[in-house]
Design an enzyme around this catalytic site. Structure first.
Site, PDB file in Angstrom:
ATOM      1  N   GLY A  12       0.724  -1.279   0.069  1.00  0.00           N
ATOM      2  CA  GLY A  12       0.034  -0.149  -0.057  1.00  0.00           C
ATOM      3  C   GLY A  12       0.791   1.440  -0.062  1.00  0.00           C
ATOM      4  N   SER A  13       2.183   1.356  -0.079  1.00  0.00           N
ATOM      5  CA  SER A  13       2.913   2.329  -0.384  1.00  0.00           C
ATOM      6  C   SER A  13       2.415   3.476  -1.278  1.00  0.00           C
ATOM      7  CB  SER A  13       4.378   2.225  -0.579  1.00  0.00           C
ATOM      8  OG  SER A  13       4.678   1.800  -1.941  1.00  0.00           O
ATOM      9  N   ASN A 107      -3.953   2.928 -13.494  1.00  0.00           N
ATOM     10  CA  ASN A 107      -3.088   2.023 -13.163  1.00  0.00           C
ATOM     11  C   ASN A 107      -1.635   2.209 -13.310  1.00  0.00           C
ATOM     12  OD1 ASN A 107      -2.325  -0.596 -12.022  1.00  0.00           O
ATOM     13  ND2 ASN A 107      -1.830  -1.323 -14.064  1.00  0.00           N
ATOM     14  N   HIS A 109       2.183   0.784 -13.014  1.00  0.00           N
ATOM     15  CA  HIS A 109       2.884  -0.380 -13.306  1.00  0.00           C
ATOM     16  C   HIS A 109       4.385  -0.541 -13.368  1.00  0.00           C
ATOM     17  CE1 HIS A 109       3.133  -4.667 -14.797  1.00  0.00           C
ATOM     18  NE2 HIS A 109       4.205  -4.126 -15.324  1.00  0.00           N
TER      19      HIS A 109
HETATM   20  C1  GRF Z   1       3.817  -1.081  -7.262  1.00  0.00           C
HETATM   21  O1  GRF Z   1       5.137  -1.463  -7.813  1.00  0.00           O
HETATM   22  C2  GRF Z   1       2.587  -0.754  -8.547  1.00  0.00           C
HETATM   23  O2  GRF Z   1       3.342  -0.323  -9.685  1.00  0.00           O
HETATM   24  C3  GRF Z   1       2.375  -2.223  -8.813  1.00  0.00           C
HETATM   25  O3  GRF Z   1       2.249  -2.960  -7.698  1.00  0.00           O
HETATM   26  C4  GRF Z   1       2.957  -2.157  -6.655  1.00  0.00           C
HETATM   27  C5  GRF Z   1       2.268  -1.810  -5.566  1.00  0.00           C
HETATM   28  O4  GRF Z   1       3.127  -1.210  -4.478  1.00  0.00           O
HETATM   29  N1  GRF Z   1       0.866  -1.969  -9.646  1.00  0.00           N
HETATM   30  P1  GRF Z   1       2.614  -0.709  -3.152  1.00  0.00           P
HETATM   31  O5  GRF Z   1       1.569  -1.612  -2.556  1.00  0.00           O
HETATM   32  O6  GRF Z   1       1.847   0.399  -3.401  1.00  0.00           O
HETATM   33  O7  GRF Z   1       3.675  -0.420  -2.369  1.00  0.00           O
END
Ligand code: GRF
Length: 205
Positions: A12-13, A107, A109
């Protein structure tokens, strides 16, 4: 004011970063809701500790797919959600929601799509594949979500160098820093431009 819903299943960062930003005076969006399919994850933990409304919507808890979709839709309606940001959500968003929120679902990625996108490319798998292929550059992509996984129109890409000897964790942490800065900035700029999106932006490092 735009009411944002974040979908997340992991640490969830990105969600946390969007929430922190949304509390600033100059934010154009309010982070109204977190939807997750996992009760035990960092995103839900943060939502609980920070009084952010969250809903756990797991397909397995419903007797059929349509009831699952309807309950997700009604959750979005009740909270007057007008923008959705996926941030590490490890399920496909139902087509009905993609249609209803046409060009209102983003989204993020952790690679330069179309490279290292699609089925199986999530989490550390992405960074491992980038390193194993000997790439010198990777990066992030922010795109609209459409029916095909990781294939919607690209809004923004930013490059990140792959350094000699990088392991997936080191690379991931540098990529995440860029994600955190870029996601809120792209959301802000879309809102300010009334969602009129023209050319994708590519930022080189
Ligand atoms: C991130 O690297 C995002 O690009 C991908 O999943 C990861 C989620 O990381 N879709 P976080 O949970 O937000 O730390």
């Amino acid at each position: 004011m735009i009411n944002l819903c974040v979908y997340a299943s992991g640490s969830g960062s990105n969600f946390i970063e969007l929430h922190r930003y949304s509390q600033k005076l100059d934010s154009s969006f309010c982070l109204k809701l977190l939807i997750s399919n996992k009760l035990n994850c960092g995103a839900v933990e943060y939502a609980k500790n920070n009084n952010i409304k969250y809903e756990i919507i797991k397909i397995g808890s419903y007797s059929n797919y349509q009831i699952y979709v309807d309950s997700m839709l009604s959750c979005l309606n009740i909270n007057n959600i007008n923008l959705i940001a996926l941030a590490g959500f490890l399920r496909k968003v139902p087509e009905e929601i993609i249609e209803k929120y046409n060009q209102r679902i983003l989204n993020i990625h952790p690679s330069l799509l179309p490279k290292y996108g699609g089925r199986g490319f999530y989490g550390m798998n992405v960074h491992r594949a980038v390193i194993d292929s000997g790439e010198k550059k990777t990066g992030i992509t922010i795109h609209f979500v459409d029916k095909e996984y990781d294939k919607g129109p690209i809004i923004y890409q930013e490059e990140v160098s792959v350094l000699n000897g990088d392991n997936p964790e080191e690379l991931s942490s540098r990529v995440l820093k860029v994600e955190h800065r870029a996601y809120k900035m792209v959301i802000e700029s879309l809102i300010k431009n009334n969602f009129k999106f023209q050319n994708r932006i590519i930022k080189e490092d």
